[in-house]
Motif scaffolding. Sequence first.
Motif, short mmCIF file in Angstrom:
data_model
loop_
_atom_site.label_atom_id
_atom_site.label_comp_id
_atom_site.label_asym_id
_atom_site.label_seq_id
_atom_site.Cartn_x
_atom_site.Cartn_y
_atom_site.Cartn_z
N PHE A 284 0.82 -1.22 0.00
CA PHE A 284 0.00 0.00 0.00
C PHE A 284 0.85 1.26 0.00
O PHE A 284 0.33 2.37 0.12
CB PHE A 284 -0.95 0.00 1.20
CG PHE A 284 -2.15 -0.87 1.01
CD1 PHE A 284 -3.35 -0.34 0.53
CD2 PHE A 284 -2.08 -2.24 1.26
CE1 PHE A 284 -4.45 -1.15 0.33
CE2 PHE A 284 -3.18 -3.06 1.06
CZ PHE A 284 -4.38 -2.52 0.60
N PHE A 285 2.16 1.11 -0.15
CA PHE A 285 3.06 2.25 -0.25
C PHE A 285 3.08 2.68 -1.72
O PHE A 285 3.99 2.37 -2.49
CB PHE A 285 4.45 1.87 0.23
CG PHE A 285 5.46 2.99 0.18
CD1 PHE A 285 5.20 4.22 0.77
CD2 PHE A 285 6.67 2.81 -0.46
CE1 PHE A 285 6.14 5.24 0.73
CE2 PHE A 285 7.62 3.83 -0.51
CZ PHE A 285 7.35 5.05 0.09
N VAL A 286 2.05 3.40 -2.11
CA VAL A 286 1.84 3.76 -3.51
C VAL A 286 1.84 5.28 -3.64
O VAL A 286 1.15 5.98 -2.90
CB VAL A 286 0.49 3.21 -4.04
CG1 VAL A 286 0.28 3.64 -5.49
CG2 VAL A 286 0.47 1.69 -3.90
N CYS A 287 2.64 5.77 -4.57
CA CYS A 287 2.68 7.20 -4.86
C CYS A 287 1.53 7.54 -5.80
O CYS A 287 1.50 7.08 -6.96
CB CYS A 287 4.02 7.57 -5.49
SG CYS A 287 4.20 9.34 -5.84
N ALA A 290 0.66 10.95 -11.14
CA ALA A 290 1.07 10.50 -12.48
C ALA A 290 2.54 10.78 -12.73
O ALA A 290 3.18 10.12 -13.57
CB ALA A 290 0.22 11.20 -13.55
N ASN A 291 3.13 11.72 -11.98
CA ASN A 291 4.52 12.08 -12.17
C ASN A 291 5.49 11.23 -11.35
O ASN A 291 6.70 11.40 -11.44
CB ASN A 291 4.74 13.56 -11.81
CG ASN A 291 4.04 14.48 -12.79
OD1 ASN A 291 3.95 14.18 -13.98
ND2 ASN A 291 3.53 15.60 -12.29
N CYS A 292 4.94 10.33 -10.53
CA CYS A 292 5.82 9.51 -9.71
C CYS A 292 6.49 8.43 -10.56
O CYS A 292 5.85 7.79 -11.39
CB CYS A 292 5.03 8.84 -8.59
SG CYS A 292 4.74 9.94 -7.18
N ILE A 318 4.90 14.70 -0.28
CA ILE A 318 4.42 13.77 0.75
C ILE A 318 2.91 13.58 0.68
O ILE A 318 2.39 12.57 1.19
CB ILE A 318 4.82 14.24 2.17
CG1 ILE A 318 4.13 15.54 2.54
CG2 ILE A 318 6.34 14.35 2.28
CD1 ILE A 318 4.39 15.95 3.99
N SER A 319 2.21 14.51 0.04
CA SER A 319 0.74 14.36 -0.06
C SER A 319 0.35 13.22 -1.01
O SER A 319 -0.80 12.80 -1.03
CB SER A 319 0.13 15.67 -0.55
OG SER A 319 0.50 15.93 -1.90
N PHE A 320 1.32 12.72 -1.78
CA PHE A 320 1.02 11.62 -2.72
C PHE A 320 0.95 10.26 -2.03
O PHE A 320 0.52 9.29 -2.65
CB PHE A 320 2.11 11.56 -3.82
CG PHE A 320 2.25 12.81 -4.63
CD1 PHE A 320 1.15 13.64 -4.87
CD2 PHE A 320 3.48 13.19 -5.17
CE1 PHE A 320 1.29 14.81 -5.62
CE2 PHE A 320 3.63 14.33 -5.92
CZ PHE A 320 2.52 15.15 -6.15
#
Length: 490
Positions: A284-287, A290-292, A318-320
């Motif tokens: 669940f560590f997902v950015c 779309a730019n990640c 960090i909001s991603f």
Amino acid sequence: MFFIYIIQLLQVLGQDDDPIHTSIIHGSSDLGYYFVNIYVGNPPQRQSVIIDTGSSITAFPCDACDQTKSCGIHLDQYYIRNNSSTQEELDCKSQFGECTCLRCLNQQCIFSISYSEGSHLEGFYLKDQVIFGDLLMEANSVTSVFGCTTRETNLFKTQQANGIMGLSPKTNTSLAFPNIVDDIHTQHNGMNLFFAICIGRIDGYMTIGQYDYSRHQKNSAYYTIQYMHTQNKPVYGVKISQIKVHNKTILAGADLQSGGGSFIDSGSTLVNAHPDVTRALVNFFVCESANCPQMQFNDDLACYVYNKTLHGSFEQFISFFPTYQFIMENNFIFDWTPRDYLTKDMVQHDAYCLPVAGYSGSVRMILGQVWMRNWDIGFDKENLTLTFVRSNCSSDQLKHNFTADDWFQNELNQSNITVKTRYPPKNVDQEFLYEALKIVIVVLTSIIIIIFIVCIRKRNLSKQNKKGSKLPEAEDEAQKAVQKNVVVVQ
């Protein structure tokens, strides 16, 4: 000595509202540990010690250790026994608090501790005056027992800090001497059996005896839960019923309470857990941008590369990422936010990782420094409770207007001059197991000695019986010979 007072006074200038037993915590996740300064002896000698809630011993090198062979080069000069007019060596019959010397050699009360990653400490115990608190002229000393290290290996030898300060629930029991927290409680009237650790991304602060409320925001919420510990598991165990992401349960209580359960260990750098638990957290560590870039693994940690052009400020970056919610008792939800957990990779300076690693030992979840960040956590040893309150854990400012950019940029600047180390979880049962093993060895040795003595006695008795049984036969033969001679004469 005067200059030490002046330096310490300047360090705490503007922080007059702090309790007298308040100390700045130094360190970071790059360094791999957090430490405080204590002042030992009369006159005081500064010693830097790692704060470790998973250990029960306070120890640092003294002048009995050979710096060229047995001990490393650290921040402070070794403790010199003869420079203190109040030091006293413990002998084999020494008792302090609830503990009597457990191990003795050459009339010295000694210690020897090994950790699972290979680090080792050994030496002997002393008793001397100790001050905890950066306001030296206000903080009163207490008489405390500590280890004079004469040999250290691996991380203990290479670390910058001189030694370790054990803060586990095991202290002041039949298995361990009191620590500085116990001593302040028993020797200073009005001081609770309590300490609080507030770890920031860089540095922090620690108090003993009471919370440092002046560093908390107004209208702060305080959450209190019970901690679990037994003599066999002398740790600050927490009961986590589930972990959620986006209001979805990703781990149930059964996964988090099996084996050794979950506990707080300020001496470990990361969160270490069973591979199944680690896998669920990483999934669940997902950015969510779309730019990640694609997630990558550095030193077995899941990481994303930060690009200011693509992601904007740190606050936007960090909001991603998701917030992990640890659901505990009394409806307490421990929010582990990206601001707390994102950890800069030790090699690739623009990569930020989820600090969760697999643990090959027994089934348990070890909540290290990165889990504790930005919470002022109070450890109440008298009522067996843990209290959590949000704080920026700043070591030098009482205001609470820090942004993520302040924190992350400061961390980035400092990391260029920091020796990068990660402290793996130690086997926190090692000390208990050692004492249990020692008892077993003593019992077995006693049994062997008793059996040996019994066998010797039986052997001696058998010889005596044989000798006693042959004596009448000899007397019979002598009498027969006399009778024969009498017959011959007749």
